[in-house]
Design a protein around this motif. Structure first.
Motif, PDB file in Angstrom:
ATOM      1  N   ARG A   6       8.570  -0.435 -12.528  1.00 26.33           N
ATOM      2  CA  ARG A   6       9.903   0.074 -12.121  1.00 26.33           C
ATOM      3  C   ARG A   6       9.587   1.383 -12.097  1.00 26.33           C
ATOM      4  N   ARG A   7       9.147   2.327 -13.211  1.00 27.70           N
ATOM      5  CA  ARG A   7       9.098   3.451 -13.145  1.00 27.70           C
ATOM      6  C   ARG A   7       8.350   4.026 -11.960  1.00 27.70           C
ATOM      7  N   ARG A   8       7.224   3.578 -11.584  1.00 26.91           N
ATOM      8  CA  ARG A   8       6.331   3.890 -10.568  1.00 26.91           C
ATOM      9  C   ARG A   8       6.649   3.372  -9.296  1.00 26.91           C
ATOM     10  N   GLY A   9       7.794   2.499  -9.248  1.00 32.10           N
ATOM     11  CA  GLY A   9       7.925   1.844  -7.848  1.00 32.10           C
ATOM     12  C   GLY A   9       6.868   1.071  -7.494  1.00 32.10           C
ATOM     13  N   VAL A  10       6.081   0.510  -7.920  1.00 33.13           N
ATOM     14  CA  VAL A  10       4.852  -0.384  -7.505  1.00 33.13           C
ATOM     15  C   VAL A  10       4.979  -2.013  -7.992  1.00 33.13           C
TER      16      VAL A  10
END
Length: 683
Positions: free
Chosen positions: A35-39
């Motif tokens: 979620r933090r990296r959006g991957v």
């Protein structure tokens, strides 16, 4: 530099600790990172003895360029399916729904909310046989995630909604009866391979639970066709390459219809189930082959899979070093004529080649052969064969050995406890009963907490962090109940009761439906629920069998009602898919027979009491439960069997009482009388 898996205890995860892939274990932290990296998340599921898992690891996960791309665009998560069968079950259901097939390694791409949107199993390093390369898959998924995020989210949401809408509530169907078991037998007859034994075509898996049903059905009804299918299948497997003709024990499955070439990994659950099946076949027929295979398989488990702590390891790998530094499937087990000559000399090598089916062309790869016992070998010189077998086994022991996954899985140890206890009792092998007791002690000491909640695994004397699932509770209870019957120690009945109370409280839904995880377990995208038997009994049918046996021991209506409710799934599935509900059908046979309750009262030091006890154990009455010990008394220190209460000696002599629902026939004091009472059909 090692990745995060270096801190795990699973042998499978540790195999990947030095990959250049920046693996995460299954955890909330991994999804938070996505979620933090959006991957997206790449979920890779396998197990340590999985051949194609090793292949994909070597081809892709050890490749620096692939790892660099994977680390940059995904959060990679590695799961040992044997430690987290719940995670495996949920996403395998999605894979099978989307692709029509499944297997390991399982490769699933997830959103950061753990919703699956693209699926597969093994992907090669370059395009092959119509399959895209793993790199192409990674690039395609990344492009979809980047350019069509909304579409990906919609697909993932639809999959989760479809999975969440699936629910099994077969409790209302009622318990199976004569009609359902007869229809199941008819269905098995249609699928039976009359030429080679077993059911269906290649690949062919050992049908241990189906054979157990056939043996119980024959014992209850006298159906000779059921016994013939069971006996012929067991003989075909025992003569085939799926059975280790030198060291005992069974491989996971045969790649061909004829049982010649196995997939060489050896699993604890297969060997525990098959050890028990061959012991029960001996019980039904007196077959020398069944006796030999049961004992050799038991000895294999103790010799090759027993851990220092007294439990049993999960598996042996299919692959091993072939002597040149290459890991090759089956290298430890196969032989060429030249290798036979090196060990045995010309004359004995020629004899061994005929006896074990070793040919110049080979039955496996590169001119090698899997040892088997072809019918064409004719009558053998038993002493010569045994001498040859020992020499070949000694030579094989000097080869590089397959790797061992030495984690202790609670469920599979429960199956091993039942098999070793019964085999030891049948064949006067107290050492096997002792090994079963030691494994049971380990489960109580290490896997059970103060509230009887189970840990799924342990390793090196340390309990794992993952909670036990339904199959752990059902199979461990089954093992404890078998051990109680063999040893006459009521404490094992008490421990089984603790576990089954948790099944009633935390795993049971409406109308007798069961779930694979407890109601307070980690919440996945769906609460897994699978009643079908696969390579081992499902948690659902394992729990049903243990609940029924415990009810027969104690008279508990709550446990019997739960067992009957759970067996509704057998009424629904047994006539349609008997090959996939074999243990459920075996439990149904026990229900139809009562099951019978046998109380043997007498001093365990009295030879007459011991003879009655053994006669009760070797009787083939389906699912019969046995209580053994001194007559019930007040103020006794040990844990008493309820069946022994109000069951006195007869004329001062040891006696056996045969009952159904705690209503007993007249007691008998002689073995022949007991055998007669237990050989008759249901009332």
């Amino acid at each position: 530099m090692a990745n995060r898996l270096a801190h795990e205890t699973s042998p499978y995860l540790l195999q990947h600790a030095d990959n250049p892939v920046d693996w995460w274990p299954w955890s909330e932290e991994a999804f938070a990172e996505a979620r933090r990296r959006g991957v997206p998340v790449l979920l890779s599921v396998g197990y340590s003895s999985c051949h194609w898992c090793h292949v994909m690891a070597h081809e892709s996960f050890e490749d620096a360029a692939t790892a660099t791309y994977l680390n940059e665009h995904f959060v990679p998560v590695k799961v040992d399916r044997e430690e987290r069968p719940d995670v495996d079950a949920v996403y395998m259901e999605a894979v099978q729904a989307a692709t029509g097939q499944g297997g390991w390694p399982m490769t699933v791409f997830l959103t950061p909310e753990a919703e699956p949107f693209y699926f597969g199993t093994y992907f090669p390093p370059s395009p092959r046989h119509g399959m895209p390369s793993f790199q192409q898959v990674l690039e395609g998924v990344r492009a979809a995630w980047t350019d069509r995020r909304e579409e990906v989210g919609e697909v993932a949401g639809n999959i989760v909604r479809e999975l969440s809408g699936r629910s099994l509530a077969f409790g209302g169907a009622g318990a199976p009866g004569e009609q359902e078991t007869a229809q199941a037998l008819l269905g098995l007859t249609r699928d039976y391979d009359a030429r080679y034994g077993g059911f269906g075509g290649a690949p062919k898996f050992p049908p241990s639970m189906v054979v157990e049903f056939l043996l119980r059905h024959h014992a209850r009804t006298g159906a000779e066709g059921a016994l013939q299918m069971a006996a012929d299948t067991c003989e075909a497997m025992a003569r085939g390459g799926i059975y280790d003709q030198l060291g005992g024990g069974f491989a996971r499955y045969s790649v061909d219809r004829e049982w010649v070439v196995p997939h060489f990994e050896k699993m604890l659950y297969d060997n525990a189930l098959l050890c028990r099946v061959y012991a029960h076949l001996w019980r039904a027929t007196g077959s020398d082959l069944a006796r030999r295979v049961a004992l050799e398989t038991a000895d294999f488990m103790v010799r090759e899979l027993r851990t220092a702590e007294g439990g049993f390891a999960s598996a042996l790998d299919a692959d091993s070093d072939d002597g040149t530094g290459r890991h090759v499937e089956g290298a430890y087990y196969v032989w060429t004529p030249g290798q036979l000559r090196e060990v045995l000399g010309e004359e004995d090598a020629a004899y061994a080649a005929r006896y074990f089916g070793v040919t110049d062309e080979g039955t496996f790869e590169h001119g090698s052969s899997v040892l088997r016992l072809p019918q064409s070998a004719g009558v053998a010189d038993a002493e010569r064969v045994e001498r040859i077998r020992r020499r070949l086994l000694d030579a094989r022991d000097r080869r590089p050995r397959p790797g061992r996954d030495d984690k202790v899985v609670a469920a599979w140890n429960g199956l091993a406890i039942a098999a070793l206890a019964e085999t030891g009792a049948y064949f006067d092998r107290p050492d096997l009963v002792e090994r079963a007791t030691e494994a049971a002690d380990l489960l109580v000491r290490l896997h059970m907490d103060s509230t009887a909640r189970l840990s799924r695994t342990s390793r090196d004397g340390q309990a794992g962090a993952n909670a036990g699932v339904l199959e752990d509770y059902g199979d461990v209870a089954e093992g404890f109940l078998a051990l109680a019957a063999v040893t006459g120690e009521g404490v094992w009945l008490e421990f089984a009761g603790f576990l089954l109370d948790i099944v009633l409280d935390r795993f049971t839904g409406e109308d007798g439906a069961l779930y694979d995880t407890a109601h307070d377990a980690e919440q996945l995208i769906r609460r897994p629920q699978d009643p079908t038997d696969n390579a081992a009994p499902s948690g659902w049918t394992a729990a049903a069998g243990a609940l029924l046996a415990y009810a027969a021991h104690t008279g508990s209506e709550a446990h019997r009602t739960a067992a009957e409710g759970a067996l509704g799934v057998v009424k629904a599935l047994g006539p349609r898919a008997p090959r996939f509900i074999g243990w459920g059908l075996a439990v149904a046979e026990a229900l139809l027979d009562g099951p019978r309750e046998v109380a043997v009262v007498g001093d365990p030091d009295d030879p007459d009491a011991r003879a009655l006890h053994r006669a009760a154990l070797v009787a083939a009455a389906p699912g019969a439960v046995v209580a053994y010990g001194r007559p019930g008394e007040e103020d006794r220190d040990d844990v008493e069997f309820p069946l022994l209460r109000d069951r006195p000696l007869v004329g001062g002599r040891p006696a056996a009482y045969v009952c159904r629902h705690f209503v007993c026939d007249a007691p008998t004091t002689d073995v022949a009388g007991l055998e007669g009472k237990l050989s008759s059909g249901p009332r």
